[in-house]
Design a protein around this motif. Structure first.
Motif, PDB file in Angstrom:
ATOM      1  N   SER A  99      58.511  40.880  37.039  1.00 42.22           N
ATOM      2  CA  SER A  99      57.849  40.108  35.978  1.00 42.22           C
ATOM      3  C   SER A  99      57.578  38.671  36.394  1.00 42.22           C
ATOM      4  CB  SER A  99      58.708  40.120  34.705  1.00 42.22           C
ATOM      5  OG  SER A  99      58.830  41.429  34.188  1.00 42.22           O
ATOM      6  N   TYR A 102      54.144  37.393  37.851  1.00 46.07           N
ATOM      7  CA  TYR A 102      52.978  37.150  36.999  1.00 46.07           C
ATOM      8  C   TYR A 102      52.909  35.713  36.488  1.00 46.07           C
ATOM      9  CZ  TYR A 102      52.564  42.264  36.687  1.00 46.07           C
ATOM     10  OH  TYR A 102      52.426  43.596  36.979  1.00 46.07           O
ATOM     11  N   GLU A 103      54.005  34.984  36.613  1.00 43.00           N
ATOM     12  CA  GLU A 103      54.073  33.643  36.018  1.00 43.00           C
ATOM     13  C   GLU A 103      53.050  32.707  36.663  1.00 43.00           C
ATOM     14  OE1 GLU A 103      58.136  32.420  36.378  1.00 43.00           O
ATOM     15  OE2 GLU A 103      58.871  33.954  34.977  1.00 43.00           O
ATOM     16  N   PRO A 107      46.311  36.615  32.488  1.00 43.47           N
ATOM     17  CA  PRO A 107      46.438  38.026  32.125  1.00 43.47           C
ATOM     18  C   PRO A 107      45.118  38.768  32.353  1.00 43.47           C
ATOM     19  CG  PRO A 107      46.232  36.682  30.153  1.00 43.47           C
ATOM     20  CD  PRO A 107      46.349  35.729  31.308  1.00 43.47           C
ATOM     21  N   THR A 108      45.208  40.070  32.498  1.00 46.23           N
ATOM     22  CA  THR A 108      44.020  40.886  32.721  1.00 46.23           C
ATOM     23  C   THR A 108      43.788  41.765  31.487  1.00 46.23           C
ATOM     24  OG1 THR A 108      45.458  42.452  33.874  1.00 46.23           O
ATOM     25  CG2 THR A 108      44.223  40.905  35.225  1.00 46.23           C
ATOM     26  N   ASP A 182      45.836  39.622  38.514  1.00 44.84           N
ATOM     27  CA  ASP A 182      44.967  38.487  38.809  1.00 44.84           C
ATOM     28  C   ASP A 182      44.752  38.448  40.330  1.00 44.84           C
ATOM     29  OD1 ASP A 182      43.991  35.887  39.398  1.00 44.84           O
ATOM     30  OD2 ASP A 182      44.998  35.036  37.648  1.00 44.84           O
TER      31      ASP A 182
END
Length: 225
Positions: A99, A102-103, A107-108, A182
């Motif tokens: 997780s 992703y920071e 977002p997708t 991304d």
């Protein structure tokens, strides 16, 4: 030259999507084994991969797609692993979770996860093709959608203990039309681990739709690890 290849699938999928890569590499003389991850926890997926690595008769190239990148990052510490190939894959460092990768990245919207009451995620069927397999045929995308394996979402919050890419050479194949991650995130992860990067116009399902390119990179890894 290394002759063994171990393929590790990601979340929402099983090993059957590797069929094209498998056939391409076996035609070149490689011994290819496909891991079937249960997707129940990071530990369970690493254990499934380790069982396959234990059965190799020599050094192997370990390949992971998507969530499979987290798995090979941990399992790649195995003595039989000579090199790593990340296929639009996650690549956390030791102590990091999936997780956390992703920071800081956007977002997708096409990649929609529906979470069940018991904490497992399926990709939303209505957005599946757009988010996961936009360049697949309608028939292939439908099969992937209807055969998807749910993932225990808690696995994404589990930190890896070892980062095999710190000790072993890495390659990365990045789908430039990936809607699951991304693009900047994919490039950041691959560059951080020092991977030799190959970009290919493809969706997140590049392991299926660009099997030839993926197989070529695995072949390069086997010849240079």
């Amino acid at each position: 030259m290394i002759r063994n290849v171990v393929l590790v699938h990601g979340a929402f999928a099983d090993g059957s999507g590797w069929r094209g890569v498998y056939e391409n590499l076996t035609a070149r003389g490689y011994r290819v084994t496909i891991v079937q991850n249960p997707l129940t926890s990071l530990a369970d997926d690493v254990a499934a991969t380790t069982r396959v690595l234990d059965r190799q008769d020599g050094p192997a190239i370990l390949v992971g797609h998507s969530w499979g990148g987290t798995v090979i990052t941990e399992a790649g510490a195995h003595a039989n692993v000579a090199g790593l190939v990340y296929v639009s894959a996650l690549a956390p460092d030791a102590g990091e979770t999936t997780s956390q990768q992703y920071e800081g990245f956007a977002p997708t919207p096409d990649f929609v996860i529906d979470v069940t009451e018991d904490g497992y995620g399926f990709l939303n069927p209505g957005t599946f093709q757009a988010g996961f397999a936009a360049d697949a045929t309608d028939a292939d995308a439908a099969f992937l959608r209807d055969s998807q394996v749910p993932v225990n979402m808690s696995a994404f919050g589990t930190p890896v203990k070892n980062a095999a890419w710190r000790d072993k050479p890495s390659w990365a194949v990045i789908a430039t039309d990936d809607k699951a991650f991304d693009q900047a995130m994919l490039q950041h992860m691959a560059k951080r681990i020092g991977a030799r990067i190959t970009d290919v116009p493809a969706s997140h399902a590049l392991f299926l739709t660009q099997a030839g390119v993926v197989a070529d990179v695995i072949d390069q890894a086997a010849k240079n690890a």
